[in-house]
Scaffold this motif. Structure first.
Motif, mmCIF file in Angstrom:
data_model
loop_
_atom_site.group_PDB
_atom_site.id
_atom_site.type_symbol
_atom_site.label_atom_id
_atom_site.label_comp_id
_atom_site.label_asym_id
_atom_site.label_seq_id
_atom_site.Cartn_x
_atom_site.Cartn_y
_atom_site.Cartn_z
ATOM 1 N N UNK A 186 9.579 -0.606 8.458
ATOM 2 C CA UNK A 186 10.657 -0.880 7.493
ATOM 3 C C UNK A 186 11.507 0.365 7.259
ATOM 4 N N UNK A 187 10.857 1.510 7.118
ATOM 5 C CA UNK A 187 11.616 2.746 6.884
ATOM 6 C C UNK A 187 12.373 3.141 8.157
ATOM 7 N N UNK A 197 5.007 6.537 2.393
ATOM 8 C CA UNK A 197 4.233 6.366 3.624
ATOM 9 C C UNK A 197 3.118 7.395 3.628
ATOM 10 N N UNK A 198 1.887 6.901 3.599
ATOM 11 C CA UNK A 198 0.737 7.803 3.538
ATOM 12 C C UNK A 198 0.312 8.184 4.948
ATOM 13 N N UNK A 234 7.909 10.981 14.224
ATOM 14 C CA UNK A 234 8.351 10.456 15.528
ATOM 15 C C UNK A 234 8.533 8.943 15.498
ATOM 16 N N UNK A 235 7.728 8.231 14.707
ATOM 17 C CA UNK A 235 7.889 6.776 14.612
ATOM 18 C C UNK A 235 9.180 6.400 13.879
ATOM 19 N N UNK A 236 9.442 7.124 12.790
ATOM 20 C CA UNK A 236 10.624 6.774 11.990
ATOM 21 C C UNK A 236 11.923 7.100 12.711
ATOM 22 N N UNK A 295 14.934 6.619 -1.143
ATOM 23 C CA UNK A 295 14.069 7.781 -0.932
ATOM 24 C C UNK A 295 12.757 7.291 -0.329
ATOM 25 N N UNK A 296 12.356 7.913 0.781
ATOM 26 C CA UNK A 296 11.066 7.577 1.405
ATOM 27 C C UNK A 296 10.226 8.852 1.528
#
Ligand code: OAD
Length: 239
Positions: A5-6, A225-226, A234-236, A207-208
């Motif tokens: 989602x982010x 995101x924990x 790298x995923x975001x 804000x994330x």
């Protein structure tokens, strides 16, 4: 909110601001400040090491402590999180503003340009007192700390110590980025040190937070995101 989602927020954002703290470099092997077992402030008293008073009272001890950290940092490498930020900025010119509280220079070594380093850079030093005509940075007397051999003015690390103001222009640029972003990623900071932490509260957009532990800014976040910087960024930031 999931990582995916982010990631979609990143894709949809015209402008992304990123605020990083010590956790950004933890996976490179640089200790954080406040982690209970490994943090620098768990072992050392910041009032004895990171203030102008401490430096004036015991210049060689403070200089040597910074020299030790400087050397340790020179021996580590940027991690996958630093690299993901630098690569995103290259692929998307003008879309990302990188603001860091870190003094380790690892974002810059990963290839990020225009990094807003709120707390200075540990690899550089500057005069403690206003330089006089005799103070020549290229011809200092070696020592711990090096100093002007005419007037004794000392070199000090070019970092922001407790009680000192942030570099004005750099902070103004960071505030501007916060006010104009569509998304701010807050990575690896406890969110306890102001004014840096306040940037997350003035962010115009979403804000994330990326952090394996709770932070003082979680209440200001639209997503928490924990995970760690080197795994989540790298995923975001993938296209
Ligand atoms: P802190 O030590 O206060 O916080 C580090 C944060 O990183 C914590 O929230 C950890 O949970 C998190 N963390 C640890 N490992 C992580 C990882 N692999 N990935 C992501 N997060 C991780 O450090 P800062 O918030 O940066 O000031 O501290 C702010 C300022 O206080 C520093 O810039 C320094 C210090 O005194 C100056 O030197 C002026």
């Amino acid at each position: 909110m999931s990582n995916r989602g982010v990631r979609d927020w990143v894709r949809g954002a015209k402008h992304v601001a990123v605020l990083t703290g010590a956790g950004m470099s933890a996976e490179s092997g640089v200790p954080t400040f406040r982690d209970a077992q490994t943090g620098l402030w768990a072992k050392f008293d910041p009032q004895q090491l990171a203030t102008e008073e401490a430096f004036r009272a015991n210049p060689s001890m403070v200089w040597d402590w910074y020299a030790f950290r400087r050397e340790a940092i020179a021996g580590v490498q940027p991690n996958a999180g630093h690299r993901a930020l630098a690569e995103f900025a290259k692929r998307h010119p003008g879309r990302l503003t990188l603001i860091t509280q870190n003094v380790d220079g690892l974002h810059q070594r990963a290839g990020s340009e225009g990094v807003l380093a709120l707390h200075g850079n540990i690899a550089q030093d500057r005069w403690l007192d206003t330089p006089r005509d005799c103070c020549n940075a290229d011809a200092v007397a070696a020592g711990s700390p090096p100093c002007c051999d005419r007037c004794g003015n000392m070199r000090r690390p070019a970092v922001v110590w407790f009680g000192e103001a942030l570099p004005q222009l750099v902070f103004a640029q960071a505030e501007q980025a916060a006010r104009h972003c569509d998304l701010m990623l807050v990575v690896g900071t406890s969110g306890l040190v102001y004014p840096a932490a306040g940037l997350a509260r003035t962010a115009r957009g979403r804000v994330a937070i990326v952090n394996p532990e709770p932070t003082a800014l979680d209440d200001a976040a639209d997503a928490v995101l924990r995970g760690t910087a080197a795994t989540v960024l790298p995923q975001l930031l993938e296209d």
